[in-house]
Each structure stands twice: as structure tokens, then as C-alpha cells.
Design a protein around this motif. Structure first.
Motif: not given
Ligand SMILES: Nc1ncnc2c1ncn2[C@@H]1O[C@H](COP(=O)(O)OP(=O)(O)OP(=O)(O)O)[C@@H](O)[C@H]1O
Ligand SMILES: [Mg+2]
Length: 376
Positions: A32, A53, A57-58, A61-63, A69, A72, A78
Motif C-alpha cells: 500500500e 494528504w 489516506t494511508y 483508507g481510500g481508492t 485499494v 483503513p 477524519r
């Protein structure tokens, strides 16, 4: 679509002897992190592996645009993560505060892994943590043979982080004696660590910062001095806001832990996980979910972390002695162990809950019976 959910380490640090039982975050989620580095085109603070940012995201989680993918790691507001990450890019250090089991250590490890690619520059705070653990020590053989020199000096994790512009971690800051804690003041305000024996100093280079964790319940053990507190931006990690969030955290972690223990995945177990979370939340909050019945709270914390252990233990029971499906009998003993810490007072609390709530609830008959069996 690429999904990186590997829990096995890269083996780099584990060595030839075999896989580490618990690989570091930067190894467990190396895939990841690599995908994030590739996708990240935002500005990065000096020596950061990722932009703020991408670090957020790491954690959340997110795409990614390439379809990767990112799972999370932290389930929660957040904004909390954004404030924590941003703090690390400023000249103030980060203090993660909260009751036990709110993922303080977990978040600190993942932050260090994402920002610096290394979560191992760690000082474990205890009542016996010496100043050397934060400053430096000496290799006495070297010291006696050749006198004080850089070669004889054993740098602490904090000193190494300063020299290399990395993220240092201090666990359980408030357990460290006050005078030792104060060693951090010069480090955090002057960004320098003097070595009087050598007439030298180590200056922190850009990229250095520090994440500390402290437990709410330890408040008053070794209160942070106000001078030190001012060097930190405090972020409080809350208990999961809703039962759904807590169920998600527990099932996610149980799944990861179960995979590393080679336990079979048990998606049918979700009802049992819901039940464990419900019991824990009701006893913690002192009231049933429907708000109708007031309850006494036991002395234990009944944290999310404990719910995770109860379910993991139950899954192991089901795998080794059952048919692999998590059932009430597999979690009952674990719940009892978590709830009844004080055999006198807590046992009464548990009995009352069992008779007044569990017994009366639709669909909980099996669970009631299993609990009666282990309580007897
Ligand atoms: N909001 C959450 N999101 C994701 N995981 C969570 C969350 N809350 C708890 N956990 C899980 O709970 C476990 C325990 O967390 P951790 O050890 O970091 O707690 P802690 O706050 O450091 O507790 P302590 O005060 O006892 O040191 C971890 O496996 C973590 O994944
Ligand atoms: Mg911790």
C-alpha cells in the motif's frame, strides 16, 4: 483492481529464521505504501515519504487513481487524523491521548511508518525509563578503553530520529518520571541534544518530529509539566462513536490477526462480533442500547482492544475445537474474563446484567446459556 491486504512481512527484518509474528506496519503494508508513493503528486515536507494528504489516506483508507485499494487503519473522525498528520509537519510534537484501547499506539506506529517509512525509533515509557533512553548512553567497554568519543556513544532512538530527520515515538509518556520527561523539552523546543562529554551536540534536521502516546487513566501518575505540554499538540482519540463503527473495527482487526495466525476466515461470526460489541458498549455506557435499563459498569475498561482479543480467542476456540464457526460458547468465557476483573464487585455486576438483560433479549437464549455455563 489491486488489493493489498498482506499481513505477512517482507521478511527483510524478520531475518532468515522465519516470518515475524507481528511485522512492523511499514512491512505489513509495504504494498500500500509503495502504491501511495507512486500515486502521490502533492508536495511533501522535507524527508517525508508521502505528502500529508497521502499519509491521511494511508490511515483512513481510500481508492487510488490506479485502482489500488488502501485499507483503513484507523476508523474514526477524519479531522482527527488530518490534525495529527498536520501537526507532524509543524514544529510542535504530537501527543495522542485517550482511554485504553483507543488505538493510540496503533495510530502512532502507522503515522511513523507512513511519514518516515520506519516505525521502530521507539522509546517505551515506564516508571523506570532512564534519561539515557531519551538522550544517549555509552558502550562501557569502548568508553573505558578509549575514553568518550562518538564511537563509544550509544544514541537513543530519539537522537537517531533527530540526526536523520525521522519520526521518533514515545509510548506512555506520562509513566516516565517527571525529570526524565523534561529531557524532551530541549529536544522539542531547541531541536538539539547537547553531548557535554564531547563538547558537541546533535541538531535535529528537518523531517524530525515526535509522536507520544499517553493513557487517560494514568492521569496524575506523572503529570506532564506545563512546559512540556506546550511543546505538544494534543489530539484526543475517542471511543468508537457508534456500535457499527466498533463492529467494523473489531471485524477488520480480527480478520487481520486471524490471517496472521492462520485461522480460517469466519464471516458467519459477524453476529457474534455484534453481540460482543453490544455487551461491551452497554456495560461501558451503563445503560442498554434502547436506553431503557440502567446498568452498573464493571471496573475493567472493556475497550475495543479487549473486544478484539475476546473475538480472536473465540475464533481460535472455534477453529481448534469446534467446526470453525464462531458461536456463543466460544466468546462467553472471554467476555466473562474481560468483564469480571474484580471477582467480588464485578461478578455481581455481571450476574445482574446476565439476568436482567441477556436473559430477556430476543435471540440471545444460546448466549445466555453459554454465559451461565462459564459463570457457574
Ligand atoms: N478507532 C479504531 N480504529 C482502528 N483500530 C482500532 C480503533 N480503536 C481500537 N483499535 C484497535 O485496537 C487495538 C488496540 O489499540 P492500541 O494498542 O493502539 O490502543 P492504545 O490506545 O495504545 O491502548 P493503551 O492505552 O492500552 O496503550 C489495535 O489493534 C487497534 O487496531
Ligand atoms: Mg498503547
Amino acid at each position: 483492481m489491486t488489493v493489498h491486504t498482506e499481513t505477512t512481512g517482507s521478511g527483510e527484518r524478520a531475518g532468515a529464521a522465519g516470518e515475524a509474528i507481528r511485522p512492523h506496519a511499514e512491512d505489513a503494508f509495504a504494498g500500500e505504501l509503495k502504491a501511495l508513493v507512486a500515486a502521490d503528486d502533492r508536495p511533501r515536507p522535507e524527508r517525508w515519504r508521502l505528502s500529508p494528504w497521502a499519509v491521511a489516506t494511508y490511515l483512513l483508507g481510500g481508492t487510488l487513481p490506479d485502482g489500488t485499494v488502501v485499507t483503513p487503519k484507523y476508523v474514526g473522525p477524519r479531522r482527527i487524523v488530518e490534525v495529527a498528520v498536520t501537526t507532524l509537519a509543524t514544529d510542535r510534537a504530537l501527543l495522542l491521548l485517550g482511554v485504553p484501547g483507543t488505538a493510540k499506539t496503533w495510530v502512532s506506529e502507522h503515522l511513523a511508518a507512513a511519514v518516515s517509512g520506519d516505525s521502530t525509533l521507539l522509546v517505551q515509557g515506564t516508571a523506570g525509563t532512564p534519561e539515557e533512553a531519551i538522550r544517549y548512553g555509552w558502550n562501557y567497554a569502548q568508553l573505558l578503553a578509549h575514553g568518550p568519543s562518538r564511537a563509544a556513544l550509544v544514541p537513543s532512538p530519539v537522537m537517531r530520529a533527530m540526526a536523520d530527520g525521522m519520526t521518533a515515538r514515545v509510548e506512555e509518556l506520562t509513566r516516565i518520571p517527571a525529570d526524565v520527561q523534561d529531557t524532551l523539552i530541549t529536544v522539542l523546543s531547541e531541536k538539539t541534544l547537547p553531548i557535554p562529554e564531547l563538547g558537541e551536540e546533535v541538531q535535529a534536521v528537518r523531517g524530525f518530529n515526535l509522536v507520544a502516546t499517553a493513557n487517560d487513566r494514568d492521569r496524575g501518575v506523572n503529570e506532564l509539566s506545563s512546559a512540556l505540554r506546550r511543546r505538544f499538540n494534543t489530539v484526543v482519540l475517542p471511543l468508537p462513536a457508534t456500535p457499527e463503527a466498533e463492529v467494523e473495527i473489531v471485524s477488520r482487526r480480527v480478520d487481520q490477526i486471524g490471517r496472521s495466525l492462520d485461522l480460517p476466515a469466519a464471516p458467519e461470526g459477524i453476529d457474534e462480533i455484534r453481540r460482543v460489541v453490544t455487551v461491551f458498549r452497554e456495560l461501558r455506557d451503563g445503560v442498554t442500547t434502547d436506553g431503557r435499563t440502567k446498568l452498573k459498569s464493571p471496573s475493567g475498561t472493556l475497550s475495543t482492544a479487549e473486544a478484539i482479543s475476546v473475538v480472536t480467542g473465540g475464533l481460535a476456540l472455534a477453529a481448534h475445537f469446534g467446526d470453525g464457526v464462531l458461536r456463543p460458547g466460544d466468546v462467553a468465557a472471554g467476555i466473562l474474563g474481560a468483564v469480571v476483573r474484580d471477582p467480588a464487585a464485578d461478578a455481581v455486576v455481571w450476574q445482574e446484567y446476565l439476568e436482567a438483560v441477556v436473559r430477556e433479549r430476543d435471540g440471545w437464549k444460546d448466549f445466555y446459556r453459554a454465559c451461565r455455563e462459564v459463570s457457574a
